[in-house]
Each structure stands twice: as C-alpha cells, then as structure tokens.
Scaffold this motif. Structure first.
Motif, PDB file in Angstrom:
ATOM      1  N   VAL A   1       0.855  -1.190   0.000  1.00  0.00           N
ATOM      2  CA  VAL A   1       0.000   0.000   0.000  1.00  0.00           C
ATOM      3  C   VAL A   1       0.889   1.237   0.000  1.00  0.00           C
ATOM      4  N   THR A   2       0.754   2.064  -1.011  1.00  0.00           N
ATOM      5  CA  THR A   2       1.531   3.306  -1.098  1.00  0.00           C
ATOM      6  C   THR A   2       0.681   4.545  -0.884  1.00  0.00           C
ATOM      7  N   SER A   3      -0.637   4.402  -0.859  1.00  0.00           N
ATOM      8  CA  SER A   3      -1.517   5.562  -0.774  1.00  0.00           C
ATOM      9  C   SER A   3      -1.666   6.092   0.640  1.00  0.00           C
ATOM     10  N   GLN A   4      -1.355   5.291   1.658  1.00  0.00           N
ATOM     11  CA  GLN A   4      -1.501   5.751   3.024  1.00  0.00           C
ATOM     12  C   GLN A   4      -0.502   5.050   3.929  1.00  0.00           C
ATOM     13  N   CYS A   5      -0.225   5.696   5.054  1.00  0.00           N
ATOM     14  CA  CYS A   5       0.631   5.142   6.093  1.00  0.00           C
ATOM     15  C   CYS A   5       0.069   5.577   7.435  1.00  0.00           C
ATOM     16  N   PHE A   6       0.571   4.962   8.498  1.00  0.00           N
ATOM     17  CA  PHE A   6       0.096   5.266   9.842  1.00  0.00           C
ATOM     18  C   PHE A   6       1.213   5.927  10.635  1.00  0.00           C
ATOM     19  N   ASN A   7       0.888   7.077  11.208  1.00  0.00           N
ATOM     20  CA  ASN A   7       1.853   7.791  12.037  1.00  0.00           C
ATOM     21  C   ASN A   7       1.821   7.191  13.441  1.00  0.00           C
ATOM     22  N   ILE A   8       2.904   6.499  13.825  1.00  0.00           N
ATOM     23  CA  ILE A   8       2.928   5.809  15.108  1.00  0.00           C
ATOM     24  C   ILE A   8       3.718   6.577  16.169  1.00  0.00           C
ATOM     25  N   VAL A   9       4.618   7.467  15.773  1.00  0.00           N
ATOM     26  CA  VAL A   9       5.353   8.317  16.709  1.00  0.00           C
ATOM     27  C   VAL A   9       5.354   9.730  16.164  1.00  0.00           C
ATOM     28  N   ASP A  10       4.919  10.683  16.989  1.00  0.00           N
ATOM     29  CA  ASP A  10       4.864  12.085  16.578  1.00  0.00           C
ATOM     30  C   ASP A  10       5.445  12.936  17.702  1.00  0.00           C
ATOM     31  N   MET A  11       6.605  13.526  17.455  1.00  0.00           N
ATOM     32  CA  MET A  11       7.275  14.352  18.463  1.00  0.00           C
ATOM     33  C   MET A  11       7.178  15.842  18.150  1.00  0.00           C
ATOM     34  N   LYS A  12       6.345  16.203  17.195  1.00  0.00           N
ATOM     35  CA  LYS A  12       6.207  17.611  16.843  1.00  0.00           C
ATOM     36  C   LYS A  12       5.358  18.333  17.887  1.00  0.00           C
ATOM     37  N   PRO A  13       5.893  19.350  18.547  1.00  0.00           N
ATOM     38  CA  PRO A  13       5.110  20.085  19.542  1.00  0.00           C
ATOM     39  C   PRO A  13       4.146  21.065  18.873  1.00  0.00           C
ATOM     40  N   THR A  14       3.210  21.563  19.650  1.00  0.00           N
ATOM     41  CA  THR A  14       2.266  22.556  19.123  1.00  0.00           C
ATOM     42  C   THR A  14       2.991  23.807  18.681  1.00  0.00           C
ATOM     43  N   ASP A  15       3.945  24.228  19.466  1.00  0.00           N
ATOM     44  CA  ASP A  15       4.792  25.369  19.133  1.00  0.00           C
ATOM     45  C   ASP A  15       6.203  24.854  18.896  1.00  0.00           C
ATOM     46  N   MET A  16       6.728  25.087  17.710  1.00  0.00           N
ATOM     47  CA  MET A  16       8.046  24.568  17.372  1.00  0.00           C
ATOM     48  C   MET A  16       9.143  25.144  18.259  1.00  0.00           C
ATOM     49  N   GLU A  17       8.885  26.251  18.942  1.00  0.00           N
ATOM     50  CA  GLU A  17       9.877  26.794  19.860  1.00  0.00           C
ATOM     51  C   GLU A  17      10.040  25.927  21.097  1.00  0.00           C
ATOM     52  N   ASP A  18       9.075  25.047  21.339  1.00  0.00           N
ATOM     53  CA  ASP A  18       9.153  24.138  22.481  1.00  0.00           C
ATOM     54  C   ASP A  18       9.857  22.827  22.138  1.00  0.00           C
ATOM     55  N   LEU A  19      10.367  22.717  20.931  1.00  0.00           N
ATOM     56  CA  LEU A  19      11.044  21.489  20.511  1.00  0.00           C
ATOM     57  C   LEU A  19      12.356  21.325  21.258  1.00  0.00           C
ATOM     58  N   VAL A  20      12.528  20.171  21.910  1.00  0.00           N
ATOM     59  CA  VAL A  20      13.729  19.933  22.711  1.00  0.00           C
ATOM     60  C   VAL A  20      14.558  18.775  22.181  1.00  0.00           C
ATOM     61  N   GLU A  21      13.978  17.881  21.373  1.00  0.00           N
ATOM     62  CA  GLU A  21      14.728  16.763  20.824  1.00  0.00           C
ATOM     63  C   GLU A  21      14.075  16.311  19.532  1.00  0.00           C
ATOM     64  N   VAL A  22      14.845  15.613  18.721  1.00  0.00           N
ATOM     65  CA  VAL A  22      14.356  15.083  17.452  1.00  0.00           C
ATOM     66  C   VAL A  22      14.731  13.605  17.360  1.00  0.00           C
ATOM     67  N   ILE A  23      14.052  12.899  16.473  1.00  0.00           N
ATOM     68  CA  ILE A  23      14.326  11.481  16.242  1.00  0.00           C
ATOM     69  C   ILE A  23      15.563  11.359  15.345  1.00  0.00           C
ATOM     70  N   SER A  24      16.455  10.471  15.709  1.00  0.00           N
ATOM     71  CA  SER A  24      17.689  10.329  14.942  1.00  0.00           C
ATOM     72  C   SER A  24      17.802   8.982  14.236  1.00  0.00           C
ATOM     73  N   THR A  25      17.156   7.929  14.744  1.00  0.00           N
ATOM     74  CA  THR A  25      17.209   6.614  14.116  1.00  0.00           C
ATOM     75  C   THR A  25      16.114   5.741  14.690  1.00  0.00           C
ATOM     76  N   ALA A  26      15.726   4.688  13.963  1.00  0.00           N
ATOM     77  CA  ALA A  26      14.675   3.769  14.400  1.00  0.00           C
ATOM     78  C   ALA A  26      14.992   2.372  13.885  1.00  0.00           C
ATOM     79  N   GLU A  27      14.597   1.358  14.671  1.00  0.00           N
ATOM     80  CA  GLU A  27      14.912  -0.022  14.312  1.00  0.00           C
ATOM     81  C   GLU A  27      13.857  -0.955  14.900  1.00  0.00           C
TER      82      GLU A  27
END
Length: 529
Positions: free
Chosen positions: A275-301
């Motif tokens: 299936v290429t038409s859709q995917c499921f977002n299972i982890v979302d670290m985006k804050p409401t205000d980007m100024e509150d961002l303290v960390e980002v995802i660097s790798t997954a396994e």
C-alpha cells in the motif's frame, strides 16, 4: 561508482595480506582473546596514492558522487548492496560458493585444517534508484543520495526485493535474475520472424544518459526497468512518498515481512509493502509550538523477532522502546534507556550534540541493544534502563577539542555500528579510514583498531592515539583561530597526523560468519578472522 569503475570493481580483488602484528595472549580466565583480522578483498576504485604519510591522504574525494553512503547484507549473506551519493544501488554476489579456483592440494590442506575460505564477492549489477528532485511547494531541492538500503523477504529464488530511500522518498525495488540468451537463439528468432536485420537488444529506461537536473514523476517510475546488468534486471515496484516533511534518517523492515517504518526528525510512519496511498503515524514528536522542541528522532529499528517492538533514538541521547500493540500512537514507551551514571557534572553546549544517537542495533537474539553516539559505543540490556552493560570509548581523545570539531562541522558526523550474529563482537567506524572492533563483554572494553586498507594493522595502536593531538587542529595549536581570537601556543609533543576528512561511517557484519565489510570513500574493504 562510475560505469568505468564498475568493471574495475568486479576485478579489483586483492589477495590476502598477512598482518604485521599479533594480539597478546590473555590469561585463561581474565579476558577473551581478540580475533586476528585478515584482509580479504577490496571492491571499487582505490583512492589515489598519497604523498608522505599514509594517514595524510587527500582531504577531498575524486568524485563525491561515487562515495558509498549505505551498505547492507541480505539475510543469508549471498548478496551485498551498496548505495552511493549519486542515487545508485550496486549489488555484489558471493562467488566462493559457486566456483573455488584454488588448487586441489590447497583445498585438501584447508579441509584437513578445518578452515573454511572467507566469503568472496564480485560485482553483479547496479541500477539508478533515485534522481534529484525539486519540492515546488517548499522550494527545496531534494538530493539523490541513498540514505539507507534494506533487504526484504525474497519472493522466489531468482528475485530479490529491497527498500532504498533518499531524504524524502522510499522505493521498493525488485531485482530479477535471468538467463542470457544462447548464441543460436538470435538466428532462430530471425528465421521465425522472417527478418534479415540483426535483432536489437532492448534498452532499459535508466541505461540511457539523462540530465542530472531532470525530475521524473515517481508514479511513472513504477514498473520501469532499471539498468540491466549481466543476467539481472531491476524494476521499481512501489514508491512511498509525500509522507515526510523532514529528511528521512532511517528505514527498518518488520519481521512480519509485510510492514516497515520510515523515520524523520519528528515522525515515524508505518507502511505496508503493498500500500503506497496511506501510512500510519505511530510516533509524533512535533510540539504545538516549534519553539518548544527539545529533541528530534535520529534513528529507528524494529526488533528482529517481535514484530510489535520498535526502538528509536533521539538527539538527547535517549533510546525509547515502544509496543505497537498498546495504542495507535506510541506516545508512551515501555522502556526508556538513559545513561544516568555517566552524565557530566556540568553540561555544556556540546553535551547534547555528542549524545545524539546516530545508530542502534538489536543484538544477542534481541535481548540486547547496541547504540552509537559521537563519543562512545554502548551495550544495553533490555531489562535495565538506567545504565548500559558496557561502554566502549571510541572518540574520547577528541573531547578536549569539541569546540574545534564544531567549527569544522566534524562533530555532526554520523557513524554506524554493526554486530556479529551471536552478539559476541561489535564494530564501528572512526576517522583516518579506521574502524574498531570490540568484544561483546563488559569485562573487556578495549577493542582493536584497524585501518581500511590491505594491511589493517598498519594503523597505530589505540593507546598511542590518546596521547597525541589530531593534525586537523594544527591551526589552533599555532594560536590561529577561525573567529579571529589569538590563543597561546601549546608546548609539548609534535602533533601526529590524523585525517578527519577520511572516515569510515558505514559498516556491515556478515549474518553468518565473522566477516566485516566497511566503506572507505568509494571502496569496499572486507576482512575475516
């Protein structure tokens, strides 16, 4: 890896070279003996010879497009895939199982000694996976560099499937093996069609020379044939796109054989291979205000045997283990691994940068976790979250020079790691075309430093590197600062050369044997025990 280098790669295998030093024999019960690594072969174009010291090689590559950016063995170790900065995927196939050209007497001696020959690989084929694109909506150029390559389950004995990704788009490729037509087949086809003209070989879509600035519609790429090699053809079967606003840093296949994840700085998406038409977002670290961002995802396994477990690292040095069965959005982790016992007393500007998890691997049949940051390689037990089982120091000698590393942007280099099948040994890359192999025990955290060359033990010992200052900081040692500030001239030993521009970031361990392949610029060096 250019077309001309393609032919050299298939033939540029160098015979084994004896090592110049041997490891000391430890006591019977104290520490396990480190294996003696031997050079096996090299594939790809060799770098030009450097004048003077071998560790003072050229600061720049001959062709950045040929630099290898990703390598991966398939599940059985029969094939090896390598991606480069030009968006190409090159396949190598194991050849020692098919025909062994050694003399009979040598084969009998090897059989009597119980020693099996190391794997040997030869060029199979290559295809153009990604091309430069332009995001009109965000006015952003998207490069063709291959970020990750992952093998999928084989549909049959003559076909291979793999995932390849650049910064924004993941593609599923199917590489098929076909038999070359016999010499008499053309005459038979000519007689059956009544044609007197010679039959033309079908030209592949990607084999023709195309403009590097062109941007084809990904939907049109599905089903098109890639560059045809000797006995192989590649087809793009699926294109997974328009799901990431930020650059993709990793992809990982699930052990169920049906799904995979793609991770960028803020989100991890779960895809189905059909299936290429859709995917499921299972982890979302985006804050409401980007100024509150303290960390980002660097790798997954993904976990190698539990399809519901997923581990991902962040820029703050945390590794989270999530269970996909708990909720659709995995905002709560079942385990959070943080090294609380090795935290510095005074945090600096560089503390978080060097703590960023650049790679992680499950080892020991999924019971342990191996993580790599800029300074160290750490082994974790999945049952213990507070501290790692062992910490292997890789770049500790660079800690006093973090400010200079930041100025030169070397502090942002991302080094991968790999582990043997049974988790008894680990490997990771370093600078000056070197990599390090560590034993998988907490009692012995000192590893072996090897150089990516025909003589791996030519490099100086690890203890010697700790007593010298890298040569890239020679300007600073002379009191010259890039920001115009003068500093005192240090007194002491003269600096030893240490090439920061030549680094080994990509490594892969054979799935069944003690066999390591590492990428140095545009060459693949292979070693065995």
């Amino acid at each position: 890896m250019s077309g001309a280098g393609r032919h050299r790669r298939s033939k540029s295998s160098i015979a084994s070279s004896p090592t110049s030093s041997t490891s000391s024999s430890p006591s019977r019960y104290s520490e396990p003996r480190l294996p003696q690594w031997k050079f096996s072969q090299v594939l790809g174009e060799l770098p030009p010879p450097a004048a003077g010291n071998h560790r003072n090689g050229p600061a720049t590559l001959r062709d950045d497009a040929d630099e290898i950016s990703a390598i991966e063995f398939d599940g059985g170790g029969e094939f090896l895939a390598a991606g480069d900065h030009a968006g190409r995927v090159i396949l190598f196939r194991r050849t020692d199982d098919e025909d062994d050209a050694r003399p009979r007497a040598e084969l009998e001696r090897a059989d009597y000694a119980g020693a099996s020959p190391p794997p040997r690989y030869a060029y199979a084929t290559e295809f153009q996976s990604h091309e430069p694109e332009f995001d009109v909506l965000h006015s952003l150029e998207i490069g063709e560099k291959i970020k990750r390559v992952r093998w999928c389950a084989r549909p049959n004995r003559r076909s291979l499937c793999m995932l390849a990704t650049n910064d924004r788009t993941v593609k599923l490729w199917k590489v098929s093996e076909h038999k070359a037509p016999k010499k008499g087949d053309d005459d038979e086809r000519r007689r059956s069609t009544g044609s007197l003209l010679p039959l033309q070989e079908p030209l592949s879509e990607w084999a023709t020379t195309k403009s590097r600035a062109s941007s084809a519609d990904p939907a049109e790429q599905i089903g098109k044939v890639g560059e045809v090699g000797d006995g192989y053809s590649a087809k793009c079967r699926r294109v997974f796109e328009r799901a990431h606003r930020f650059n993709i840093n990793s992809i990982s296949n699930n052990c169920d054989g049906e799904t995979f994840v793609s991770a960028d700085d803020l989100r991890i998406n779960l895809w189905h291979l059909e299936v290429t038409s859709q995917c499921f977002n299972i982890v979302d670290m985006k804050p409401t205000d980007m100024e509150d961002l303290v960390e980002v995802i660097s790798t997954a396994e993904f976990h190698p045997s539990s399809c519901n477990l997923l581990a991902y690292g962040s820029s703050s040095g945390l590794v989270r283990l999530v269970d996909l069965r708990r909720s659709a959005l995995c905002d709560q982790s079942v385990r959070t691994f943080r090294d609380r016992g090795n935290r510095p007393q005074h945090s600096t500007f560089f503390t978080e940068i060097i703590s960023c998890i650049t790679d992680l691997k499950f080892t020991g049949e999924g019971r342990c976790l191996l993580t790599r940051d800029y300074m160290n390689l750490k082994l974790w037990d999945l049952r213990v979250e507070t501290s790692p089982v062992a910490t292997y120091k890789v770049h500790e000698f660079l800690r006093p020079k973090l400010s200079n590393l930041y100025t030169e942007d070397y502090i942002f280099d991302r080094f991968r790691c790999c582990a043997s099948k049974d988790g008894s040994y680990f490997a990771t890359g370093s600078y000056s075309n070197t990599f390090k192999v560590f034993p998988g025990t907490a009692a012995q955290t000192t590893g072996t430093t090897l150089e990516a060359s025909a003589n791996p033990y030519r490099v100086q010992s690890e203890s010697h590197a700790h007593t010298r200052i890298p040569a890239m900081f020679s300007n600073f040692s002379l009191g010259v600062s890039r920001k115009g500030h003068d500093g005192p001239r240090p007194h002491g030993k003269e600096e030893a050369p240490y090439n920061m521009a030549s680094r080994v970031t990509q490594l892969a361990w054979h799935p069944t044997e003690n066999f390591i392949v590492c990428a140095a610029n545009n060459s693949l060096y292979m070693y065995h025990t």
